[in-house]
Design a protein around this motif. Sequence first.
Motif, mmCIF file in Angstrom:
data_model
loop_
_atom_site.group_PDB
_atom_site.id
_atom_site.type_symbol
_atom_site.label_atom_id
_atom_site.label_comp_id
_atom_site.label_asym_id
_atom_site.label_seq_id
_atom_site.Cartn_x
_atom_site.Cartn_y
_atom_site.Cartn_z
ATOM 1 N N LYS A 27 0.836 -1.206 0.000
ATOM 2 C CA LYS A 27 0.000 0.000 0.000
ATOM 3 C C LYS A 27 0.870 1.256 0.000
ATOM 4 O O LYS A 27 0.579 2.209 -0.724
ATOM 5 C CB LYS A 27 -0.945 0.000 1.204
ATOM 6 C CG LYS A 27 -2.151 -0.905 1.004
ATOM 7 C CD LYS A 27 -2.949 -1.102 2.275
ATOM 8 C CE LYS A 27 -3.547 0.178 2.797
ATOM 9 N NZ LYS A 27 -4.368 -0.068 4.018
ATOM 10 N N LEU A 32 -1.088 4.556 -0.835
ATOM 11 C CA LEU A 32 -2.460 4.353 -0.352
ATOM 12 C C LEU A 32 -2.428 4.351 1.168
ATOM 13 O O LEU A 32 -1.709 3.554 1.764
ATOM 14 C CB LEU A 32 -3.007 2.998 -0.823
ATOM 15 C CG LEU A 32 -3.211 2.820 -2.320
ATOM 16 C CD1 LEU A 32 -3.505 1.363 -2.641
ATOM 17 C CD2 LEU A 32 -4.349 3.706 -2.819
ATOM 18 N N ASP A 33 -3.201 5.234 1.788
ATOM 19 C CA ASP A 33 -3.186 5.234 3.255
ATOM 20 C C ASP A 33 -4.547 4.934 3.864
ATOM 21 O O ASP A 33 -4.709 5.011 5.064
ATOM 22 C CB ASP A 33 -2.576 6.525 3.816
ATOM 23 C CG ASP A 33 -3.248 7.772 3.265
ATOM 24 O OD1 ASP A 33 -4.242 7.652 2.535
ATOM 25 O OD2 ASP A 33 -2.753 8.877 3.570
ATOM 26 N N LYS A 34 -5.525 4.581 3.024
ATOM 27 C CA LYS A 34 -6.844 4.222 3.555
ATOM 28 C C LYS A 34 -6.902 2.714 3.784
ATOM 29 O O LYS A 34 -6.230 1.950 3.110
ATOM 30 C CB LYS A 34 -7.955 4.562 2.557
ATOM 31 C CG LYS A 34 -8.068 6.023 2.186
ATOM 32 C CD LYS A 34 -9.395 6.310 1.479
ATOM 33 C CE LYS A 34 -9.576 5.565 0.172
ATOM 34 N NZ LYS A 34 -8.811 6.131 -0.948
ATOM 35 N N GLU A 35 -7.777 2.337 4.719
ATOM 36 C CA GLU A 35 -8.044 0.914 4.909
ATOM 37 C C GLU A 35 -8.823 0.422 3.693
ATOM 38 O O GLU A 35 -9.713 1.112 3.197
ATOM 39 C CB GLU A 35 -8.871 0.714 6.185
ATOM 40 C CG GLU A 35 -9.035 -0.743 6.538
ATOM 41 C CD GLU A 35 -10.159 -1.004 7.534
ATOM 42 O OE1 GLU A 35 -10.511 -2.182 7.691
ATOM 43 O OE2 GLU A 35 -10.681 -0.039 8.117
ATOM 44 N N LYS A 149 1.277 10.459 4.499
ATOM 45 C CA LYS A 149 1.537 10.211 5.923
ATOM 46 C C LYS A 149 2.406 11.323 6.523
ATOM 47 O O LYS A 149 3.428 11.060 7.157
ATOM 48 C CB LYS A 149 2.167 8.823 6.118
ATOM 49 C CG LYS A 149 1.233 7.693 5.688
ATOM 50 C CD LYS A 149 1.797 6.321 6.014
ATOM 51 C CE LYS A 149 0.756 5.246 5.721
ATOM 52 N NZ LYS A 149 1.251 3.896 5.913
#
Length: 162
Positions: A27, A32-35, A149
């Motif tokens: 990720k 990508l930092d979303k669940e 992040k």
Amino acid sequence: AIMIELRDFSEIHLSNTFKWMQNEKLKNSFLLDKEITKEGHNQWFQSVMKDSEQRIFAIIHQDMHIGNIGLKDIDAKNKKAETWIYIGDHRFKGKGLAAKSLICLNQKYIGEFEKLYAQVADFNIASIKTFSKAGYKMEGILSNELIFKKESITIYRFYVLL
């Protein structure tokens, strides 16, 4: 010779892809930092299948689905598209299969596109090596292009002319 086959991505490839997308390292490499939930993943699949600016293929090696590769932001008028790739099955990482897959993708689109390009985060050394190995050249450096992040990320843009 290492055999790679690119098959049209379909529902049978969703469960592996969902599992791979739970991997934080993978990720991160896609910023990508979303669940990623099952439901969200299925919605993503439905929208991609309807999107004329995207194409996705499952990477098949030794009859196994080992990763995915695709095109996005397809610009038919200017004959170019952005490419992306990952080997999701850790047993097959670091064996040159990603570069092989990119070369297959390039060959598939000779005549349809003049240029494929990729945007790679500066910390993603494996991808930088992979695109270079597949004949892509550095086109530009987008300094502090994105915040991920809470960190500024520089993006390297690679390209290949078909």
